[in-house]
Design a protein around this motif. Structure first.
Motif, PDB file in Angstrom:
ATOM      1  N   GLY A 134       0.810  -1.216   0.000  1.00  0.00           N
ATOM      2  CA  GLY A 134       0.000   0.000   0.000  1.00  0.00           C
ATOM      3  C   GLY A 134       0.841   1.264   0.000  1.00  0.00           C
ATOM      4  O   GLY A 134       0.326   2.365  -0.204  1.00  0.00           O
ATOM      5  N   ASN A 135       2.140   1.129   0.239  1.00  0.00           N
ATOM      6  CA  ASN A 135       3.036   2.284   0.211  1.00  0.00           C
ATOM      7  C   ASN A 135       3.385   2.660  -1.222  1.00  0.00           C
ATOM      8  O   ASN A 135       3.331   1.824  -2.130  1.00  0.00           O
ATOM      9  CB  ASN A 135       4.313   1.993   0.998  1.00  0.00           C
ATOM     10  CG  ASN A 135       4.052   1.882   2.483  1.00  0.00           C
ATOM     11  OD1 ASN A 135       3.152   2.528   3.016  1.00  0.00           O
ATOM     12  ND2 ASN A 135       4.819   1.047   3.172  1.00  0.00           N
ATOM     13  N   THR A 136       3.783   3.906  -1.417  1.00  0.00           N
ATOM     14  CA  THR A 136       4.041   4.447  -2.751  1.00  0.00           C
ATOM     15  C   THR A 136       5.375   5.178  -2.799  1.00  0.00           C
ATOM     16  O   THR A 136       5.779   5.825  -1.837  1.00  0.00           O
ATOM     17  CB  THR A 136       2.927   5.438  -3.147  1.00  0.00           C
ATOM     18  OG1 THR A 136       1.673   4.750  -3.167  1.00  0.00           O
ATOM     19  CG2 THR A 136       3.175   6.038  -4.526  1.00  0.00           C
ATOM     20  N   ILE A 137       6.076   5.058  -3.925  1.00  0.00           N
ATOM     21  CA  ILE A 137       7.249   5.888  -4.193  1.00  0.00           C
ATOM     22  C   ILE A 137       6.994   6.642  -5.495  1.00  0.00           C
ATOM     23  O   ILE A 137       6.165   6.224  -6.315  1.00  0.00           O
ATOM     24  CB  ILE A 137       8.553   5.068  -4.300  1.00  0.00           C
ATOM     25  CG1 ILE A 137       8.443   4.008  -5.403  1.00  0.00           C
ATOM     26  CG2 ILE A 137       8.917   4.455  -2.961  1.00  0.00           C
ATOM     27  CD1 ILE A 137       9.757   3.277  -5.669  1.00  0.00           C
ATOM     28  N   PHE A 138       7.691   7.762  -5.667  1.00  0.00           N
ATOM     29  CA  PHE A 138       7.583   8.537  -6.895  1.00  0.00           C
ATOM     30  C   PHE A 138       8.881   8.406  -7.675  1.00  0.00           C
ATOM     31  O   PHE A 138       9.963   8.632  -7.137  1.00  0.00           O
ATOM     32  CB  PHE A 138       7.314  10.013  -6.593  1.00  0.00           C
ATOM     33  CG  PHE A 138       7.143  10.866  -7.825  1.00  0.00           C
ATOM     34  CD1 PHE A 138       5.986  10.798  -8.580  1.00  0.00           C
ATOM     35  CD2 PHE A 138       8.152  11.726  -8.235  1.00  0.00           C
ATOM     36  CE1 PHE A 138       5.813  11.573  -9.728  1.00  0.00           C
ATOM     37  CE2 PHE A 138       8.003  12.515  -9.373  1.00  0.00           C
ATOM     38  CZ  PHE A 138       6.825  12.439 -10.122  1.00  0.00           C
ATOM     39  N   ILE A 139       8.779   8.003  -8.942  1.00  0.00           N
ATOM     40  CA  ILE A 139       9.946   7.851  -9.801  1.00  0.00           C
ATOM     41  C   ILE A 139       9.876   8.898 -10.900  1.00  0.00           C
ATOM     42  O   ILE A 139       9.054   8.796 -11.816  1.00  0.00           O
ATOM     43  CB  ILE A 139      10.022   6.438 -10.403  1.00  0.00           C
ATOM     44  CG1 ILE A 139      10.128   5.391  -9.284  1.00  0.00           C
ATOM     45  CG2 ILE A 139      11.205   6.322 -11.357  1.00  0.00           C
ATOM     46  CD1 ILE A 139      10.219   3.970  -9.776  1.00  0.00           C
ATOM     47  N   PRO A 140      10.711   9.940 -10.833  1.00  0.00           N
ATOM     48  CA  PRO A 140      10.670  10.994 -11.845  1.00  0.00           C
ATOM     49  C   PRO A 140      11.259  10.524 -13.175  1.00  0.00           C
ATOM     50  O   PRO A 140      12.138   9.652 -13.201  1.00  0.00           O
ATOM     51  CB  PRO A 140      11.537  12.100 -11.233  1.00  0.00           C
ATOM     52  CG  PRO A 140      12.500  11.376 -10.357  1.00  0.00           C
ATOM     53  CD  PRO A 140      11.746  10.195  -9.809  1.00  0.00           C
ATOM     54  N   VAL A 141      10.759  11.087 -14.269  1.00  0.00           N
ATOM     55  CA  VAL A 141      11.330  10.771 -15.579  1.00  0.00           C
ATOM     56  C   VAL A 141      12.429  11.796 -15.852  1.00  0.00           C
ATOM     57  O   VAL A 141      12.195  12.880 -16.345  1.00  0.00           O
ATOM     58  CB  VAL A 141      10.261  10.744 -16.687  1.00  0.00           C
ATOM     59  CG1 VAL A 141       9.387   9.519 -16.532  1.00  0.00           C
ATOM     60  CG2 VAL A 141       9.387  11.990 -16.676  1.00  0.00           C
ATOM     61  N   ALA A 142      13.641  11.417 -15.520  1.00  0.00           N
ATOM     62  CA  ALA A 142      14.781  12.337 -15.510  1.00  0.00           C
ATOM     63  C   ALA A 142      15.498  12.421 -16.843  1.00  0.00           C
ATOM     64  O   ALA A 142      16.487  13.131 -16.975  1.00  0.00           O
ATOM     65  CB  ALA A 142      15.771  11.901 -14.432  1.00  0.00           C
ATOM     66  N   SER A 175      10.674  11.113 -20.649  1.00  0.00           N
ATOM     67  CA  SER A 175      10.978   9.690 -20.477  1.00  0.00           C
ATOM     68  C   SER A 175      11.989   9.511 -19.355  1.00  0.00           C
ATOM     69  O   SER A 175      12.766  10.413 -19.058  1.00  0.00           O
ATOM     70  CB  SER A 175      11.551   9.094 -21.767  1.00  0.00           C
ATOM     71  OG  SER A 175      10.619   9.177 -22.817  1.00  0.00           O
ATOM     72  N   GLY A 176      11.994   8.334 -18.769  1.00  0.00           N
ATOM     73  CA  GLY A 176      12.932   8.037 -17.700  1.00  0.00           C
ATOM     74  C   GLY A 176      13.788   6.842 -18.061  1.00  0.00           C
ATOM     75  O   GLY A 176      13.295   5.849 -18.582  1.00  0.00           O
ATOM     76  N   PHE A 177      15.088   6.950 -17.800  1.00  0.00           N
ATOM     77  CA  PHE A 177      16.018   5.858 -18.073  1.00  0.00           C
ATOM     78  C   PHE A 177      16.779   5.560 -16.788  1.00  0.00           C
ATOM     79  O   PHE A 177      17.445   6.440 -16.249  1.00  0.00           O
ATOM     80  CB  PHE A 177      16.994   6.253 -19.181  1.00  0.00           C
ATOM     81  CG  PHE A 177      16.329   6.576 -20.494  1.00  0.00           C
ATOM     82  CD1 PHE A 177      16.239   5.627 -21.496  1.00  0.00           C
ATOM     83  CD2 PHE A 177      15.778   7.835 -20.714  1.00  0.00           C
ATOM     84  CE1 PHE A 177      15.625   5.932 -22.709  1.00  0.00           C
ATOM     85  CE2 PHE A 177      15.162   8.146 -21.915  1.00  0.00           C
ATOM     86  CZ  PHE A 177      15.088   7.189 -22.919  1.00  0.00           C
TER      87      PHE A 177
END
Length: 207
Positions: A171-179, A197-199
């Motif tokens: 139920g926990n969340t992380i945020f992954i930016p598209v860097a 886009s994220g690599f």
């Protein structure tokens, strides 16, 4: 102790560089009997401080209900939406130019790449371990696959930075930016994919 892994922003392609021959290695011998090795030419200075004087990182280990905990932010980022640093695979420092001739493990004379291992997580080539210390390390291909397949990914934006909110079994969340990714363009670094886009690197070598 549960393992921890840190998200890593991708650099532009695998950058490649001239490698010095017979580089000096500094060995750090710990009280528990383990040893850590670092190249001397990668170290600019060594400082000693009391633990109480060191500002703790805001990066937290988030339990997503997977086989490992994930970090709340990228390597070098102070907030989840920050992009953090850009690194060539197996390198632990950012640099002014990313291309074949600047890749640390490329031999220009022989036009060959020095093998540093098929799996670098937890080694001296692991930027997450080098920058964060402790149990932090880069995620393997298998661990990335688990994050992709076992969690829900929702396109979102935080403080003007695009990315994905990744919600997992706990139920926990992380945020992954598209860097995006850095690449060499006419003598300078360019990033034409930022916020699009994220690599991200895995610690597992791709054939």
């Amino acid at each position: 102790m549960m393992k921890k892994i840190l998200l890593l922003s991708a650099a532009a392609f695998m950058a490649i560089s001239s490698m010095a021959q017979d580089r000096q290695v500094m060995q750090i011998h710990r009280a528990d009997g383990t040893t850590e090795e670092r190249y001397v030419d990668e170290i600019t200075k060594i400082t000693f401080s009391k633990e109480s004087e060191i500002t703790p990182s805001d990066t937290k280990a988030v339990d997503l209900g997977l086989s490992v905990k994930w970090a709340s932010a990228n390597v070098g980022a102070s907030k989840p939406e920050d992009f953090g640093g850009y690194y060539a695979w197996g390198e632990t420092e950012e640099k002014d130019e990313y291309n074949y001739t600047t890749y640390q493990y490329y031999n220009v004379e022989w036009a060959s790449i020095t093998k540093i291992g098929a799996e670098i997580t937890g080694t001296r080539h692991d930027v997450a371990k080098a920058k964060m210390g402790g149990d932090w390390r880069m995620p393997t291909m298998k661990e990335w696959y688990e994050l992709v397949t076992e969690c829900q990914w929702e396109w979102s934006s935080v403080n003007g930075k695009n990315g994905f909110h990744v919600t997992c079994p706990s139920g926990n969340t992380i945020f992954i930016p598209v860097a995006g990714r850095l690449y060499h363009d006419g003598g300078s670094n360019a990033n034409g994919y930022e916020n699009i886009s994220g690599f991200y690197w895995t610690s597992t070598l791709a054939e």
